[in-house]
Scaffold this active site. Structure first.
Site, PDB file in Angstrom:
ATOM      1  N   GLU A  60      20.228  23.769  49.670  1.00 27.34           N
ATOM      2  CA  GLU A  60      21.479  24.104  50.329  1.00 27.34           C
ATOM      3  C   GLU A  60      21.290  23.726  51.795  1.00 27.34           C
ATOM      4  O   GLU A  60      20.310  24.162  52.414  1.00 27.34           O
ATOM      5  CB  GLU A  60      21.743  25.613  50.179  1.00 27.34           C
ATOM      6  CG  GLU A  60      23.097  25.988  50.688  1.00 27.34           C
ATOM      7  CD  GLU A  60      23.400  27.476  50.549  1.00 27.34           C
ATOM      8  OE1 GLU A  60      22.643  28.189  49.869  1.00 27.34           O
ATOM      9  OE2 GLU A  60      24.403  27.898  51.143  1.00 27.34           O
ATOM     10  N   ARG A 295       7.903  30.888  42.884  1.00 29.08           N
ATOM     11  CA  ARG A 295       8.036  30.304  44.214  1.00 29.08           C
ATOM     12  C   ARG A 295       6.731  30.461  44.964  1.00 29.08           C
ATOM     13  O   ARG A 295       5.887  31.301  44.641  1.00 29.08           O
ATOM     14  CB  ARG A 295       9.184  30.956  44.971  1.00 29.08           C
ATOM     15  CG  ARG A 295       8.988  32.427  45.259  1.00 29.08           C
ATOM     16  CD  ARG A 295      10.250  33.059  45.826  1.00 29.08           C
ATOM     17  NE  ARG A 295      10.567  32.556  47.138  1.00 29.08           N
ATOM     18  CZ  ARG A 295      11.730  31.942  47.442  1.00 29.08           C
ATOM     19  NH1 ARG A 295      12.650  31.756  46.531  1.00 29.08           N
ATOM     20  NH2 ARG A 295      11.958  31.524  48.656  1.00 29.08           N
ATOM     21  N   LYS A 305      14.533  31.246  54.567  1.00 27.97           N
ATOM     22  CA  LYS A 305      15.366  30.640  55.607  1.00 27.97           C
ATOM     23  C   LYS A 305      15.894  31.694  56.556  1.00 27.97           C
ATOM     24  O   LYS A 305      15.951  31.478  57.760  1.00 27.97           O
ATOM     25  CB  LYS A 305      16.536  29.906  54.959  1.00 27.97           C
ATOM     26  CG  LYS A 305      16.152  28.545  54.432  1.00 27.97           C
ATOM     27  CD  LYS A 305      17.409  27.828  53.980  1.00 27.97           C
ATOM     28  CE  LYS A 305      17.094  26.794  52.926  1.00 27.97           C
ATOM     29  NZ  LYS A 305      18.192  26.627  51.989  1.00 27.97           N
TER      30      LYS A 305
HETATM   31  P1  ATP Z   1      15.311  30.489  50.916  1.00 22.78           P
HETATM   32  O1  ATP Z   1      15.054  31.608  49.956  1.00 22.78           O
HETATM   33  O2  ATP Z   1      14.211  30.243  51.884  1.00 22.78           O
HETATM   34  O3  ATP Z   1      16.646  30.549  51.574  1.00 22.78           O
HETATM   35  P2  ATP Z   1      16.410  28.826  48.979  1.00 22.78           P
HETATM   36  O4  ATP Z   1      15.886  28.949  47.605  1.00 22.78           O
HETATM   37  O5  ATP Z   1      17.667  29.511  49.224  1.00 22.78           O
HETATM   38  O6  ATP Z   1      15.300  29.211  50.023  1.00 22.78           O
HETATM   39  P3  ATP Z   1      17.400  26.204  48.669  1.00 22.78           P
HETATM   40  O7  ATP Z   1      17.823  25.257  49.703  1.00 22.78           O
HETATM   41  O8  ATP Z   1      18.416  26.779  47.775  1.00 22.78           O
HETATM   42  O9  ATP Z   1      16.594  27.335  49.406  1.00 22.78           O
HETATM   43  O10 ATP Z   1      16.207  25.631  47.814  1.00 22.78           O
HETATM   44  C1  ATP Z   1      16.143  24.318  47.316  1.00 22.78           C
HETATM   45  C2  ATP Z   1      15.125  24.287  46.217  1.00 22.78           C
HETATM   46  O11 ATP Z   1      13.838  24.654  46.718  1.00 22.78           O
HETATM   47  C3  ATP Z   1      15.463  25.282  45.131  1.00 22.78           C
HETATM   48  O12 ATP Z   1      15.354  24.624  43.879  1.00 22.78           O
HETATM   49  C4  ATP Z   1      14.466  26.368  45.273  1.00 22.78           C
HETATM   50  O13 ATP Z   1      14.133  26.912  44.054  1.00 22.78           O
HETATM   51  C5  ATP Z   1      13.272  25.656  45.917  1.00 22.78           C
HETATM   52  N1  ATP Z   1      12.510  26.590  46.743  1.00 22.78           N
HETATM   53  C6  ATP Z   1      12.960  27.314  47.780  1.00 22.78           C
HETATM   54  N2  ATP Z   1      11.990  28.110  48.267  1.00 22.78           N
HETATM   55  C7  ATP Z   1      10.884  27.874  47.522  1.00 22.78           C
HETATM   56  C8  ATP Z   1       9.544  28.384  47.517  1.00 22.78           C
HETATM   57  N3  ATP Z   1       9.140  29.313  48.373  1.00 22.78           N
HETATM   58  N4  ATP Z   1       8.691  27.886  46.604  1.00 22.78           N
HETATM   59  C9  ATP Z   1       9.077  26.957  45.725  1.00 22.78           C
HETATM   60  N5  ATP Z   1      10.311  26.433  45.671  1.00 22.78           N
HETATM   61  C10 ATP Z   1      11.214  26.879  46.540  1.00 22.78           C
HETATM   62 MG    MG Z   2      19.136  29.134  47.697  1.00 24.47          MG
END
Ligand code: ATP
Ligand code: MG
Length: 589
Positions: A60, A295, A305
């Site tokens: 995102e 994760r 984030k």
């Molecule tokens: P955050 O929780 O930091 O806001 P998010 O999951 O909302 O992260 P996205 O931009 O939606 O961030 O994530 C893009 C991709 O990266 C998703 O498929 C998510 O599963 C993966 N991702 C995000 N954080 C991690 C992590 N700590 N370890 C592994 N994969 C991750």
């Molecule tokens: Mg997300």
């Protein structure tokens, strides 16, 4: 020396197992691909998909990527590469409020930096979920028409209360069983801006008594008057993530949709949406399947984030690319490398159980890669003068220092020895402690690549601070000359010649947090910042370092790996960032 090649072999993991089984069963053999994303009719008469599997990395664009995202990037792009597939870079930009172009640009540059491309055979697979808003809207109408969705006019509070709890079933909304025509009319009114934000939502009609709360008529569209970075003010209703995501995957003919564990309970809804839209003829089989992995959680760091935004906005760090942050922009400035991340992600593997990975594992991966890739140079971080009293005044002598001890083909460079040198303050002790083998009155050490010297005396200033160490050299002991090792010494110290060095800035970075699990157990991570995470010093560096270009990396002997900062360095005035020390010095209790 560890063998870099064997350690980077991709290990097996459960997702690979799934893919190999799907390929063996030809689960996706009938999959067509029209060259662009689209619905059932778009792909229907298209040729067979040349990609054996399709994966996607779906960030995102509401913040900068962090090291956790690197794990997901290596996984998704890596699987596509290994199994003759294609990985899409898809911006999951269905939430209008926090998304912007700056993040889109940075994410693209991060993915490229890690060595991956969304282009394959000259075709770009860069997609934006917001380009599917028209389809998502049609899909929602189709669900209303097939009796699978309804407009709910309950207040948000009523909806929450009537959802039930883990132990009690929910209650049906009084609006649930109104006629299809009424729901369609109301949904169109939502779209046309006839109702205020939050006054009604579109919900899937599934089962208010389901033991899985996510299946108790989840919301699929909401009213939100917000400007969208791509679609502007075209829409005042936006799809919910859990409705949008399976549709995005299906339009793009994704085969394996890999996400983090918190979406496990959403999988039944993911499948439900696709099953209904396939029944309604909008989407085609074979449909994507969702798989969840743990994760990445990294000790001494925060990977969320929201928390990263707070650190930046409240100025606890200098910006998104602060070398102490676990953002990929920060990691790059710090001198972490794509190869190091590859080694790291291979080492930690992919599993279904949440755990913490020790920051030391990341540092060790970087160290191993940098040990191979970096040339050696000399920098004296805390200089104190050393004078060789029996060395002639106006003479400079060539000493030969290997550029890389593991790569003799990189040859040796000349470092000049003269009467006056800089050495590390910590390499001298007026009164030696036990096990101190370096300079103290009466003791001998080797000046690396030069002679053995014997400490004869030292000078102090009025504050009792040592200002100069005096030594005599032993002329027959020059490194590389016959008999040079006839005098045995236990210490071997580095130095730069006063006339052949320059003074420059070095930033000694360390962990941003002093707590192993920042913010855990109701602690406030902002109170756990490490006050010594950045120490700036003026060092005496080997002359040749003055001309290095931003981004160039070196091992400073006995100190660690350093990179010329890509942001603040000026021509002939590089600022060096410490990437990682030579050894893990963290204290484990
Ligand atoms: P955050 O929780 O930091 O806001 P998010 O999951 O909302 O992260 P996205 O931009 O939606 O961030 O994530 C893009 C991709 O990266 C998703 O498929 C998510 O599963 C993966 N991702 C995000 N954080 C991690 C992590 N700590 N370890 C592994 N994969 C991750
Ligand atoms: Mg997300």
């Amino acid at each position: 020396m560890s063998d870099h090649k064997t350690t980077t072999q991709a290990p097996s993991n459960f997702i690979r197992g799934v893919i190999e089984r799907d390929l063996a069963n030809q689960s996706y053999a009938g999959k067509t691909w029209a060259g662009t994303p689209g619905d059932a009719s778009h792909h229907e008469k298209a040729p067979m998909d040349e990609a054996k599997i399709r994966t996607r990395f779906p960030p995102e664009p509401n913040g900068y990527l962090h090291i956790g995202h690197a794990k997901s990037i290596f996984l998704n792009f890596g699987l596509a590469k290994d199994y003759d597939g294609i990985c899409h870079l898809r911006f999951d930009d269905t939430n209008p409020e926090k998304e912007n172009q700056e993040y889109v640009d940075s994410i693209k540059s991060n993915v490229s930096w890690l060595g991956f491309s969304w282009e394959q055979n000259k075709t770009s697979h860069l997609y934006f979920a917001s380009n599917y808003f028209n389809f998502m809207y049609e899909a929602a109408e189709s669900l209303i028409q097939s009796g699978h969705a309804y407009v709910d006019k309950q207040s948000p509070d009523e909806i929450r209360i009537n959802r039930g709890t883990l132990t009690e079933p929910g209650k049906n909304s009084p609006w649930r069983d109104k006629s299809i025509e009424e729901h369609l009319t109301w949904f169109r009114e939502m779209r046309d801006g006839k109702h205020p934000d939050g006054s009604m939502i579109l919900r899937a009609k599934i089962d208010m008594a389901s033991p899985n709360i996510n299946l108790r008529d989840p919301a699929i569209y909401r009213i939100k008057r917000a400007h969208h970075h791509n679609t502007g003010d075209t829409w005042c209703i936006y799809p919910m993530y859990t409705f949008a995501h399976p549709i995005e995957d299906a339009l793009e003919k994704i085969t394996h949709s890999i996400c983090t564990l918190e979406f496990e309970d959403q999988r039944p809804f993911y499948d439900w949406i696709l099953d209904r839209l396939i029944e309604n003829g909008l989407l085609s089989k074979p449909q994507p399947r969702q798989y969840e992995f743990a994760r990445l959680n990294l000790t001494y760091a925060v990977l969320s984030k929201r928390k990263l935004i707070e650190l930046v906005e409240d100025k606890h760090v200098t910006g998104w690319d602060d070398p102490r942050l676990p953002t990929l922009e920060g990691a790059r400035r710090r001198g972490y490398t794509p190869e190091g991340f590859k080694l790291f992600t291979d080492r930690i593997g992919v599993s279904k159980a949440d755990s913490w990975i020790d920051y030391a594992t990341l540092e060790e991966s970087m160290r191993e890669v940098l040990n191979i890739s970096c040339e050696r140079r000399i920098a004296v971080l805390d200089p104190i003068e050393l004078e060789i009293t029996n060395y002639p005044e106006n003479i400079e002598e060539d000493c030969f220092a290997p550029n890389h001890p593991l790569k003799p083909e990189l040859e040796k460079r000349i470092v000049k020895l003269s009467k006056s040198l800089w050495i590390e303050r910590e390499d001298f002790m007026e009164v030696p402690s036990k096990q101190f083998f370096r300079l103290y009155p009466g003791n001998m050490v080797r000046l690396r690549y030069g002679y053995v010297v014997k400490c004869t005396s030292f000078e102090k200033d009025v504050n009792d601070k040592v200002t100069k160490v005096l030594c005599e050299y032993l002329p027959d002991t020059k490194s590389g000359t016959p008999g040079s090792d006839s005098v045995k010494v236990k210490g071997n110290i580095h130095w730069v010649s006063k006339n052949h060095c320059y003074h420059g800035t070095i930033c000694l970075y360390d962990k941003l947090f002093s707590a192993e699990h920042p913010g855990s157990q109701d602690t406030n991570y902002l109170e756990q910042l490490n006050p010594n995470s950045c120490i700036t010093i003026e060092a005496a560096l080997e002359k040749s370092l003055e001309a290095v270009k931003p981004g160039e990396q070196f091992q400073f002997e006995r100190h660690g790996y350093f990179v010329a900062d890509i942001k603040d360095s000026k021509p002939n005035q590089p600022i060096f960032n410490r990437t990682v020390t030579l050894k893990d010095t963290s204290q484990k209790t």
